[in-house]
Scaffold this motif. Sequence first.
Motif, PDB file in Angstrom:
ATOM      1  N   PRO A  73      39.532  39.721  25.105  1.00  0.00           N
ATOM      2  CA  PRO A  73      39.733  39.387  26.518  1.00  0.00           C
ATOM      3  C   PRO A  73      40.968  38.520  26.725  1.00  0.00           C
ATOM      4  O   PRO A  73      41.280  37.686  25.872  1.00  0.00           O
ATOM      5  N   LEU A  74      41.667  38.743  27.815  1.00  0.00           N
ATOM      6  CA  LEU A  74      42.857  37.960  28.127  1.00  0.00           C
ATOM      7  C   LEU A  74      42.602  37.138  29.386  1.00  0.00           C
ATOM      8  O   LEU A  74      42.101  37.664  30.377  1.00  0.00           O
ATOM      9  N   THR A  75      42.934  35.864  29.320  1.00  0.00           N
ATOM     10  CA  THR A  75      42.751  34.993  30.480  1.00  0.00           C
ATOM     11  C   THR A  75      43.865  35.234  31.488  1.00  0.00           C
ATOM     12  O   THR A  75      45.039  35.258  31.120  1.00  0.00           O
ATOM     13  N   THR A  76      43.492  35.439  32.739  1.00  0.00           N
ATOM     14  CA  THR A  76      44.484  35.506  33.810  1.00  0.00           C
ATOM     15  C   THR A  76      44.327  34.244  34.650  1.00  0.00           C
ATOM     16  O   THR A  76      43.274  34.036  35.246  1.00  0.00           O
ATOM     17  N   PRO A  77      45.365  33.380  34.662  1.00  0.00           N
ATOM     18  CA  PRO A  77      45.242  32.183  35.490  1.00  0.00           C
ATOM     19  C   PRO A  77      45.000  32.590  36.951  1.00  0.00           C
ATOM     20  O   PRO A  77      45.670  33.490  37.455  1.00  0.00           O
ATOM     21  N   VAL A  85      46.817  40.578  33.646  1.00  0.00           N
ATOM     22  CA  VAL A  85      47.427  41.255  32.511  1.00  0.00           C
ATOM     23  C   VAL A  85      46.723  42.577  32.250  1.00  0.00           C
ATOM     24  O   VAL A  85      47.339  43.575  31.872  1.00  0.00           O
ATOM     25  N   ASN A  86      45.406  42.567  32.456  1.00  0.00           N
ATOM     26  CA  ASN A  86      44.644  43.791  32.200  1.00  0.00           C
ATOM     27  C   ASN A  86      45.050  44.892  33.162  1.00  0.00           C
ATOM     28  O   ASN A  86      45.231  46.037  32.769  1.00  0.00           O
ATOM     29  N   VAL A  87      45.216  44.516  34.432  1.00  0.00           N
ATOM     30  CA  VAL A  87      45.625  45.497  35.439  1.00  0.00           C
ATOM     31  C   VAL A  87      47.026  46.028  35.099  1.00  0.00           C
ATOM     32  O   VAL A  87      47.275  47.234  35.121  1.00  0.00           O
ATOM     33  N   PHE A 265      40.832  49.778  23.818  1.00  0.00           N
ATOM     34  CA  PHE A 265      39.394  49.520  23.759  1.00  0.00           C
ATOM     35  C   PHE A 265      39.144  48.024  23.855  1.00  0.00           C
ATOM     36  O   PHE A 265      39.845  47.228  23.228  1.00  0.00           O
ATOM     37  N   GLU A 266      38.145  47.646  24.658  1.00  0.00           N
ATOM     38  CA  GLU A 266      37.883  46.222  24.874  1.00  0.00           C
ATOM     39  C   GLU A 266      36.440  46.027  25.321  1.00  0.00           C
ATOM     40  O   GLU A 266      35.739  46.991  25.626  1.00  0.00           O
ATOM     41  N   ALA A 267      36.012  44.760  25.367  1.00  0.00           N
ATOM     42  CA  ALA A 267      34.711  44.443  25.944  1.00  0.00           C
ATOM     43  C   ALA A 267      34.856  44.374  27.461  1.00  0.00           C
ATOM     44  O   ALA A 267      35.957  44.178  27.977  1.00  0.00           O
ATOM     45  N   HIS A 269      33.456  42.026  29.200  1.00  0.00           N
ATOM     46  CA  HIS A 269      33.492  40.606  29.560  1.00  0.00           C
ATOM     47  C   HIS A 269      34.883  39.997  29.416  1.00  0.00           C
ATOM     48  O   HIS A 269      35.795  40.601  28.854  1.00  0.00           O
ATOM     49  N   GLY A 270      35.024  38.775  29.933  1.00  0.00           N
ATOM     50  CA  GLY A 270      36.289  38.055  29.853  1.00  0.00           C
ATOM     51  C   GLY A 270      36.323  37.075  28.695  1.00  0.00           C
ATOM     52  O   GLY A 270      35.548  37.198  27.734  1.00  0.00           O
ATOM     53  N   SER A 271      37.207  36.074  28.806  1.00  0.00           N
ATOM     54  CA  SER A 271      37.480  35.180  27.679  1.00  0.00           C
ATOM     55  C   SER A 271      36.483  34.033  27.554  1.00  0.00           C
ATOM     56  O   SER A 271      36.607  33.213  26.641  1.00  0.00           O
ATOM     57  N   ALA A 272      35.511  33.962  28.464  1.00  0.00           N
ATOM     58  CA  ALA A 272      34.413  32.991  28.396  1.00  0.00           C
ATOM     59  C   ALA A 272      34.867  31.602  27.959  1.00  0.00           C
ATOM     60  O   ALA A 272      34.386  31.084  26.935  1.00  0.00           O
ATOM     61  N   PRO A 273      35.773  30.975  28.710  1.00  0.00           N
ATOM     62  CA  PRO A 273      36.293  29.667  28.273  1.00  0.00           C
ATOM     63  C   PRO A 273      35.187  28.623  28.110  1.00  0.00           C
ATOM     64  O   PRO A 273      35.328  27.695  27.317  1.00  0.00           O
ATOM     65  N   ASP A 274      34.059  28.811  28.818  1.00  0.00           N
ATOM     66  CA  ASP A 274      32.973  27.815  28.741  1.00  0.00           C
ATOM     67  C   ASP A 274      32.345  27.723  27.353  1.00  0.00           C
ATOM     68  O   ASP A 274      31.762  26.706  27.000  1.00  0.00           O
ATOM     69  N   ILE A 275      32.439  28.804  26.552  1.00  0.00           N
ATOM     70  CA  ILE A 275      31.816  28.741  25.221  1.00  0.00           C
ATOM     71  C   ILE A 275      32.832  28.960  24.088  1.00  0.00           C
ATOM     72  O   ILE A 275      32.449  29.077  22.929  1.00  0.00           O
ATOM     73  N   ALA A 281      29.698  32.879  20.811  1.00  0.00           N
ATOM     74  CA  ALA A 281      29.941  34.144  21.521  1.00  0.00           C
ATOM     75  C   ALA A 281      29.313  35.330  20.799  1.00  0.00           C
ATOM     76  O   ALA A 281      29.277  35.389  19.573  1.00  0.00           O
ATOM     77  N   ASN A 282      28.844  36.254  21.569  1.00  0.00           N
ATOM     78  CA  ASN A 282      28.262  37.489  21.055  1.00  0.00           C
ATOM     79  C   ASN A 282      29.388  38.511  20.819  1.00  0.00           C
ATOM     80  O   ASN A 282      30.068  38.912  21.764  1.00  0.00           O
ATOM     81  N   PRO A 283      29.594  38.941  19.585  1.00  0.00           N
ATOM     82  CA  PRO A 283      30.686  39.887  19.310  1.00  0.00           C
ATOM     83  C   PRO A 283      30.298  41.349  19.554  1.00  0.00           C
ATOM     84  O   PRO A 283      31.106  42.252  19.335  1.00  0.00           O
TER      85      PRO A 283
HETATM   86  P1  NAI Z   1      33.582  36.021  31.503  1.00  0.00           P
HETATM   87  O1  NAI Z   1      33.136  37.412  31.254  1.00  0.00           O
HETATM   88  O2  NAI Z   1      34.603  35.455  30.584  1.00  0.00           O
HETATM   89  O3  NAI Z   1      32.306  35.045  31.477  1.00  0.00           O
HETATM   90  C1  NAI Z   1      31.206  35.146  32.367  1.00  0.00           C
HETATM   91  C2  NAI Z   1      29.973  34.482  31.719  1.00  0.00           C
HETATM   92  O4  NAI Z   1      29.470  35.316  30.650  1.00  0.00           O
HETATM   93  C3  NAI Z   1      30.273  33.130  31.079  1.00  0.00           C
HETATM   94  O5  NAI Z   1      29.170  32.265  31.278  1.00  0.00           O
HETATM   95  C4  NAI Z   1      30.431  33.457  29.617  1.00  0.00           C
HETATM   96  O6  NAI Z   1      30.099  32.381  28.754  1.00  0.00           O
HETATM   97  C5  NAI Z   1      29.478  34.615  29.428  1.00  0.00           C
HETATM   98  N1  NAI Z   1      29.969  35.531  28.383  1.00  0.00           N
HETATM   99  C6  NAI Z   1      31.010  36.402  28.484  1.00  0.00           C
HETATM  100  N2  NAI Z   1      31.192  37.047  27.346  1.00  0.00           N
HETATM  101  C7  NAI Z   1      30.273  36.591  26.477  1.00  0.00           C
HETATM  102  C8  NAI Z   1      29.955  36.895  25.111  1.00  0.00           C
HETATM  103  N3  NAI Z   1      30.657  37.796  24.400  1.00  0.00           N
HETATM  104  N4  NAI Z   1      28.934  36.217  24.516  1.00  0.00           N
HETATM  105  C9  NAI Z   1      28.225  35.316  25.225  1.00  0.00           C
HETATM  106  N5  NAI Z   1      28.462  34.990  26.511  1.00  0.00           N
HETATM  107  C10 NAI Z   1      29.477  35.627  27.130  1.00  0.00           C
HETATM  108  O7  NAI Z   1      34.096  35.988  33.014  1.00  0.00           O
HETATM  109  P2  NAI Z   1      34.921  34.853  33.795  1.00  0.00           P
HETATM  110  O8  NAI Z   1      34.428  33.513  33.408  1.00  0.00           O
HETATM  111  O9  NAI Z   1      34.859  35.280  35.195  1.00  0.00           O
HETATM  112  O10 NAI Z   1      36.424  35.018  33.332  1.00  0.00           O
HETATM  113  C11 NAI Z   1      37.077  34.211  32.362  1.00  0.00           C
HETATM  114  C12 NAI Z   1      38.498  34.726  32.147  1.00  0.00           C
HETATM  115  O11 NAI Z   1      38.462  36.039  31.575  1.00  0.00           O
HETATM  116  C13 NAI Z   1      39.340  34.869  33.426  1.00  0.00           C
HETATM  117  O12 NAI Z   1      40.644  34.392  33.147  1.00  0.00           O
HETATM  118  C14 NAI Z   1      39.368  36.358  33.691  1.00  0.00           C
HETATM  119  O13 NAI Z   1      40.533  36.753  34.366  1.00  0.00           O
HETATM  120  C15 NAI Z   1      39.337  36.896  32.294  1.00  0.00           C
HETATM  121  N6  NAI Z   1      38.784  38.277  32.209  1.00  0.00           N
HETATM  122  C16 NAI Z   1      39.393  39.120  31.327  1.00  0.00           C
HETATM  123  C17 NAI Z   1      38.920  40.391  31.143  1.00  0.00           C
HETATM  124  C18 NAI Z   1      39.602  41.261  30.154  1.00  0.00           C
HETATM  125  O14 NAI Z   1      40.446  40.807  29.388  1.00  0.00           O
HETATM  126  N7  NAI Z   1      39.301  42.551  30.125  1.00  0.00           N
HETATM  127  C19 NAI Z   1      37.757  40.892  31.891  1.00  0.00           C
HETATM  128  C20 NAI Z   1      37.143  39.902  32.749  1.00  0.00           C
HETATM  129  C21 NAI Z   1      37.663  38.644  32.900  1.00  0.00           C
END
Ligand code: NAI
Length: 342
Positions: A73-77, A85-87, A265-267, A269-275, A281-283
């Motif tokens: 996952p890539l963080t987009t500020p 970046v993904n778009v 290919f990607e997940a 979900h995003g970069s989950a900065p909180d964890i 993180a679940n891979p």
């Molecule tokens: P997020 O998907 O990163 O997180 C949402 C929630 O799900 C959080 O509480 C996180 O801890 C949890 N979570 C996500 N993936 C997990 C995993 N593998 N294992 C356990 N818990 C998981 O979405 P959020 O917070 O809206 O976005 C964070 C950043 O990621 C943003 O900068 C966003 O732009 C970017 N992003 C990037 C994507 C990509 O690269 N394809 C897709 C979605 C978001």
Amino acid sequence: MALATKIPATLIPGDGIGPEIMDAVLMVLGAVDAPFEWDRQVGGLAGIEACGDPLPKATLDSIRRTRLALKGPLTTPVGGGFRSVNVRMREEFGLYANVRPVRTMIPGGRYEEIDIVLVRENIEGLYVAFEHFIAVGDDPRAVAISQGINTRAECMRIVRYAFEYAATHGRKKVTIVHKANVLKALTGLFLECGEIVAREYEGRIEANDRIVDACAMQLVMNPWQFDVIVTTNLFGDILSDQLAGLVGGLGMAPGANIGPDAAIFEAVHGSAPDIAGKGLANPLALLLAACLMLDHVGRADSAGRIRKAMLACLNTDGVRTPDLGGKASTADFAQGIVRRLN
Ligand code: NAI
Ligand code: MG
């Protein structure tokens, strides 16, 4: 015996939890002798740090050469000058189809036996981000305007992709999801194209359509009625997270971005900065994405071995990360899968 041919592929570990889940995935891929010859590149925040660009030229050049990538996952500020970046990546390589399969892997959750594939149009709709503000009085942002674009060519191509996917993957039904009752041009065109393509597959693949809000409700009430869903970009973004929720959350949902010249290919979900950095993180989602990549290069045998080992690790050994109610770390989980490979 001839040496197995290596397949060049770009590897982008990504931001936040990206590097830790990517390490876990590489451990498992290594254990099945996956055929990839990785070209490691950066993107997102790591790209900004390394060379001031979230999508560095070297990364783009690498994908142009390999036409194949596994990305974290890539963080987009939020706000600021950077477009997602993904778009940008999806546009750059014409990755018009975003395929997001979800399947129940752990019995005893909210829903049993979910098996749905969402095909999301990936480069048009409201994501073209033709947006601007109009100033009124002293408020420069008094009115916000966004225009979406859907072309007949792209609508036909994505719906055809979904029906062809259904036909070649043993699926029975495609549901066309839209909002043609309100957005009569933007998503009316999508529905119109959907109906044309559905007729081409009549007798082979069943077809129906749903308005997106009703679809969201029905996904909660009776998700088993769905098989393959095809929809426009924004609805697909929203519904794919909802689908992930049906099978245990974002940690379970992989995605493939497919175009005529490249596949990434990607997940979901995003970069989950909180964890990030905590080993929590679940891979699985990224590993499932790697399995889609193995399928894509004709290594369904290795993908099948990994999927089987995952199920044994999750359900027989009960090794799970905290998001799935377990105590295993990211690395423990990867080791647990490797132990189950046979
Ligand atoms: P997020 O998907 O990163 O997180 C949402 C929630 O799900 C959080 O509480 C996180 O801890 C949890 N979570 C996500 N993936 C997990 C995993 N593998 N294992 C356990 N818990 C998981 O979405 P959020 O917070 O809206 O976005 C964070 C950043 O990621 C943003 O900068 C966003 O732009 C970017 N992003 C990037 C994507 C990509 O690269 N394809 C897709 C979605 C978001
Ligand atoms: Mg999303």
